[in-house]
Design a protein around this motif. Structure first.
Motif, mmCIF file in Angstrom:
data_model
loop_
_atom_site.group_PDB
_atom_site.id
_atom_site.type_symbol
_atom_site.label_atom_id
_atom_site.label_comp_id
_atom_site.label_asym_id
_atom_site.label_seq_id
_atom_site.Cartn_x
_atom_site.Cartn_y
_atom_site.Cartn_z
ATOM 1 N N HIS A 63 0.835 -1.208 0.000
ATOM 2 C CA HIS A 63 0.000 0.000 0.000
ATOM 3 C C HIS A 63 0.865 1.252 0.000
ATOM 4 O O HIS A 63 0.615 2.197 -0.773
ATOM 5 C CB HIS A 63 -0.922 0.002 1.220
ATOM 6 C CG HIS A 63 -1.639 1.300 1.433
ATOM 7 N ND1 HIS A 63 -2.644 1.744 0.610
ATOM 8 C CD2 HIS A 63 -1.456 2.280 2.387
ATOM 9 C CE1 HIS A 63 -3.073 2.922 1.026
ATOM 10 N NE2 HIS A 63 -2.369 3.267 2.109
ATOM 11 N N GLU A 64 1.902 1.284 0.851
ATOM 12 C CA GLU A 64 2.759 2.466 0.921
ATOM 13 C C GLU A 64 3.490 2.688 -0.396
ATOM 14 O O GLU A 64 3.634 3.828 -0.853
ATOM 15 C CB GLU A 64 3.756 2.303 2.063
ATOM 16 C CG GLU A 64 3.112 2.380 3.445
ATOM 17 C CD GLU A 64 4.079 2.030 4.560
ATOM 18 O OE1 GLU A 64 3.851 2.480 5.698
ATOM 19 O OE2 GLU A 64 5.061 1.290 4.287
ATOM 20 N N ARG A 65 3.934 1.611 -1.032
ATOM 21 C CA ARG A 65 4.637 1.755 -2.301
ATOM 22 C C ARG A 65 3.698 2.308 -3.384
ATOM 23 O O ARG A 65 4.090 3.160 -4.182
ATOM 24 C CB ARG A 65 5.211 0.404 -2.721
ATOM 25 C CG ARG A 65 6.252 0.487 -3.843
ATOM 26 C CD ARG A 65 6.829 -0.894 -4.135
ATOM 27 N NE ARG A 65 7.533 -1.434 -2.976
ATOM 28 C CZ ARG A 65 8.807 -1.169 -2.684
ATOM 29 N NH1 ARG A 65 9.488 -0.345 -3.462
ATOM 30 N NH2 ARG A 65 9.377 -1.718 -1.626
ATOM 31 N N ARG A 66 2.432 1.841 -3.389
ATOM 32 C CA ARG A 66 1.473 2.356 -4.372
ATOM 33 C C ARG A 66 1.195 3.834 -4.144
ATOM 34 O O ARG A 66 1.113 4.612 -5.102
ATOM 35 C CB ARG A 66 0.161 1.561 -4.307
ATOM 36 C CG ARG A 66 0.233 0.184 -4.933
ATOM 37 C CD ARG A 66 -1.180 -0.361 -5.196
ATOM 38 N NE ARG A 66 -1.969 -0.393 -3.970
ATOM 39 C CZ ARG A 66 -2.001 -1.433 -3.133
ATOM 40 N NH1 ARG A 66 -1.265 -2.516 -3.394
ATOM 41 N NH2 ARG A 66 -2.771 -1.410 -2.052
ATOM 42 N N VAL A 67 1.054 4.240 -2.884
ATOM 43 C CA VAL A 67 0.781 5.646 -2.579
ATOM 44 C C VAL A 67 1.949 6.524 -2.988
ATOM 45 O O VAL A 67 1.778 7.585 -3.607
ATOM 46 C CB VAL A 67 0.467 5.815 -1.086
ATOM 47 C CG1 VAL A 67 0.374 7.297 -0.741
ATOM 48 C CG2 VAL A 67 -0.837 5.116 -0.726
ATOM 49 N N LEU A 68 3.168 6.111 -2.682
ATOM 50 C CA LEU A 68 4.341 6.910 -3.023
ATOM 51 C C LEU A 68 4.494 7.050 -4.535
ATOM 52 O O LEU A 68 4.774 8.142 -5.042
ATOM 53 C CB LEU A 68 5.599 6.275 -2.414
ATOM 54 C CG LEU A 68 5.706 6.334 -0.882
ATOM 55 C CD1 LEU A 68 6.858 5.472 -0.393
ATOM 56 C CD2 LEU A 68 5.873 7.767 -0.404
#
Length: 362
Positions: free
Chosen positions: A14-19
């Motif tokens: 999730h964090e990688r997609r948001v970044l």
């Protein structure tokens, strides 16, 4: 001596997609994009020095956002809201200023408040008054004209006209009919100056009149095409002649529903007798002082803005020829004006407005 070992970062999916989404977002700030790039690079296991060299920033910047992300994750990359300076104007002062704007006249005898006069009366700065007025949509310098129809059959006529727009009868043609009377053939006293870079076109404010004409027009609300005819006078005789033009132009198998205003020439005895002999004509009258219900008025506005306002003519014949040419071009690619508001919506809006305004008398 080697520096301290940097904090290791592991990103969830999730964090990688948001970044990565922040990197692609066109409206994202440059600061947020840079921070996202730093965190993604650090998550690859790169040391601070290499990330700093690759991105062209200082090692301290990389260290700061690596630590911030490790502590607060995604929220740590977003700028925290700043408190700013404390408010100097209270809610009570804002309420009093708005009430004074709406309910009181300036003590100087002016017709309306200005930001300067209100600032002096309220003990605020002119900028503060301007901000409050913008926030509440107050524009004391603007006045718009309006007129509420006093027609005793207002509701019935609104429902009739809007109903014919929104649900036209089958095997029928609905025409919005009206006259644009007293169109003046005007010639400017000096030549019009053409537009140049940074300078609009210019024309003299004074002019010479060379006569007038009246344009009778019938707008097909389905296709947007127009049946039009010029007459030098504006009487019931000319209206009858125009009805005959419509009768000849529309196929005989179609019923004709005409939306008209309450002008006297539409209701004379000769007109009534002619209509009895031509039963396919059905008239729908707009309420008194409610010409905004007649869609042909919108077409007249197009004619005025796109042709008449900037034209110059030395005689009526030239004016009529110019208008006829413009109408022919319009009919090559007509565009209808689509009515979308239901009768109930119109009536509810009028009722709510009359209830809302102070001491309206309506």
């Amino acid at each position: 001596m080697p520096g301290p070992k940097p904090l290791s970062l592991e990103l969830s999916d999730h964090e990688r997609r948001v970044l990565r989404g922040w990197l692609r977002k066109q409206t994202a700030s440059q600061a947020l994009v840079l921070r996202s790039m730093i965190v993604l690079a650090c998550a690859e296991g790169l040391p601070n020095a290499q990330v700093a060299d690759d991105l062209g920033v200082s090692r301290e910047t990389v260290r700061k956002w690596r630590s911030r992300f490790a502590a607060d994750r995604l929220e740590g990359l977003v700028d925290r809201p700043r408190s700013g300076a404390p408010r100097k104007i209270t809610d009570e002062q804002v309420e009093a200023l708005v009430a004074r704007t709406l309910d009181q006249a300036p003590p100087t005898g002016d017709s309306h408040w200005s930001t300067r006069s209100m600032a002096e009366a309220a003990g605020m700065s002119q900028a503060a008054v301007s901000r409050i007025w913008r926030a509440f949509g107050l524009k004391p310098h603007i006045v718009e004209t309006w007129k509420l129809s006093t027609d005793p059959q207002f509701v019935t006529k609104v429902r009739d006209v809007v109903g014919i727009y929104l649900s036209p009868p089958e095997n029928a043609l609905v025409l919005a009919v009206d006259e644009k009377s007293q169109i003046q053939a005007l010639d400017r006293t000096q030549p019009v100056l053409p537009m140049t870079p940074a300078t609009p076109a210019k024309m003299t404010h004074d002019y010479v009149r060379h006569g007038t004409t009246s344009l009778f027009a019938a707008l097909d609300i389905a296709s947007g095409s127009v049946i039009a005819q010029h007459y030098r006078r504006h009487r019931h005789q000319e209206f009858l002649r125009f009805l005959k033009v419509i009768d000849a132009a529309v196929p005989k198998h179609l019923e004709l529903h005409l939306v008209l205003d309450n002008y006297a020439t539409h209701k004379t005895e000769p007109v009534k007798k002619w209509l009895l002999r031509h039963p396919r004509f059905h008239l729908h009258f707009t309420p008194t002082s409610a010409s905004w219900l007649n869609l042909v008025e919108r077409w007249f506005a197009e004619l005025t803005c796109r042709k008449l306002r900037r034209s110059a003519h030395r005689n009526v014949v030239e004016l009529e020829r110019d208008i006829r040419s413009w109408i022919n071009e319009w009919n090559k690619n007509p565009k209808p004006f689509v009515w979308t508001k239901a009768a109930d919506d119109i009536l509810d809006t009028l009722a709510a407005y009359c209830t809302r305004i102070n001491d309206s008398g309506h």
